[in-house]
Design an enzyme around this catalytic site. Structure first.
Site: not given
Ligand code: DOR
Ligand code: ZN
Length: 353
Positions: A267, A17, A19-21, A45, A255, A103, A251, A140, A223, A178
């Site tokens: 988050a 799990h 996030h790579l943006r 996302n 940011h 997802k 996860d 989620h 989150l 998560h």
């Molecule tokens: O803390 C989080 N950040 N929870 C998520 O479900 C999404 C993630 C994000 O993409 O920043």
């Molecule tokens: Zn996530």
């Protein structure tokens, strides 16, 4: 007394799990994951979200193009489920060979979830096709709405949404992403349907008190939010149990600093620069370093029915300090445990999977 082990070599792990943006941000963070992990499940996302196999293929190309020279890494793609995802799109995902799951973000639950699912009933046909085609559903698991307390969102979601969904689709493979609560761990352990769960490093290492220690700590805000100590203890027990239904999913969610240190912060915990080291710390604190490998390198691959990796990585007991901040696109980012000293360090990895 015997001295503690000074190196730990395990099969190269995967991150189930992540996030790579995209764009410059992707280029900034990808190497941290690729140095340790052979594969990762990449969350969809983005803005706009990755809702089709075609978009997932293009995103995969961008990830591969951003990989630093000499590193090997396989992105496993996901589709972002919406109220209008068609069974035909599920068929395309099943046939693609590179989409590892779909997802489910309840609309409004988290970062970039506004295009998410407004009611599970709207996705009935997609779920049915996923069950038929054996496409994994990644969830989620948080109820939305201001009437639900943030600390109860996971358990309320399980009771109202996930348990009925699993009862309707007993053959559907589901990952409760998560997992953060004792209730979540108990739900997975109860064995309804085919449910597994990923666990993050921050939820293994911290309870909600850590977010407020000495002042507000925005870099620990994610989150689902950090929970009570008894929840953390349940997560640790699940991770070290050798139960194949629990596996590593960082996860890691980058940011930029300014988006975290502000009046209404985003988050996400950026754990990628020290992810495996942080898991090693959690397993060592629990006295079960011997279980790190199955959690990190076997259980997820087995659940996703992918081959276990052939390569190995070595962790060394060598104190090092996590950088205070790192470059991120045109700005900077604060990693998990910034400025703290960790006992384990990954020996340069990035080799063949
Ligand atoms: O803390 C989080 N950040 N929870 C998520 O479900 C999404 C993630 C994000 O993409 O920043
Ligand atoms: Zn996530």
């Amino acid at each position: 007394m015997s001295s503690p082990v000074s190196t730990l070599t395990i099969t190269r792990p995967d991150d189930w799990h992540l996030h790579l943006r995209d764009g410059a941000e992707l280029a900034s963070v990808l190497g941290y994951t690729a140095r340790a992990f052979a594969r990762a499940i990449v969350m969809p996302n983005l803005r706009p979200p990755v809702t089709t196999v075609k978009q997932a293929a293009r995103y995969r190309d961008r990830i591969r193009a951003a990989l630093p020279a000499g590193m090997s890494f396989e992105p496993l793609m996901t589709l972002y489920l919406t109220d209008t995802t068609s069974p035909a799109e599920i068929d395309r995902a099943a046939a693609s060979g590179f989409v590892a799951g779909v997802k489910l973000y309840p609309a409004g639950a988290t970062t970039h979830s506004d295009a998410g699912v407004t009611s599970l009933a709207r996705c009935a046909a997609a779920f049915e096709r996923m069950e038929e085609r054996d496409v994994v559903l990644q969830v989620h698991g948080e109820a939305t709405g201001d009437d639900v307390d943030p600390y109860d969102r996971e358990s309320v979601f399980i009771e109202r949404e996930l348990a009925p969904l699993v009862a309707r689709h007993p053959g559907l493979r589901v990952v409760l992403e998560h997992v953060t609560t004792r209730a979540g761990v108990e739900f997975v352990r109860a064995g309804a349907g085919k449910v597994a769960a990923t666990i993050t490093p921050q939820h293994l290492l911290y309870n909600r008190g850590a977010m407020f220690r000495g002042g507000l700590r925005p870099h620990l805000y994610c989150l689902p939010i950090l929970k009570r100590e008894r929840d953390r203890e349940a997560l640790v027990a699940a991770a070290i149990a050798g139960d194949p239904r629990f596996f590593l999913g960082t996860d890691s969610a980058p940011h930029e600093r300014y988006a975290k240190e502000t009046a209404c912060g985003c988050a996400g915990v950026f754990s990628a620069p020290a992810a495996l080291e942080l898991y090693a710390r959690a397993f060592e604190e629990a006295g079960r370093l011997d279980r790190l490998e199955s959690f990190s390198s076997f259980n997820g691959a087995d659940f996703y029915r992918l081959p276990r990796n052939q390569g190995r990585v070595t962790l060394e007991r060598r104190a090092w300090t996590v950088p205070e901040s790192l470059p991120f696109g045109a700005g900077e980012i604060v990693p998990m445990c910034a400025g703290e000293t960790l006992a384990w360090q990954l020996r340069d990895a990035g080799g063949a999977p």
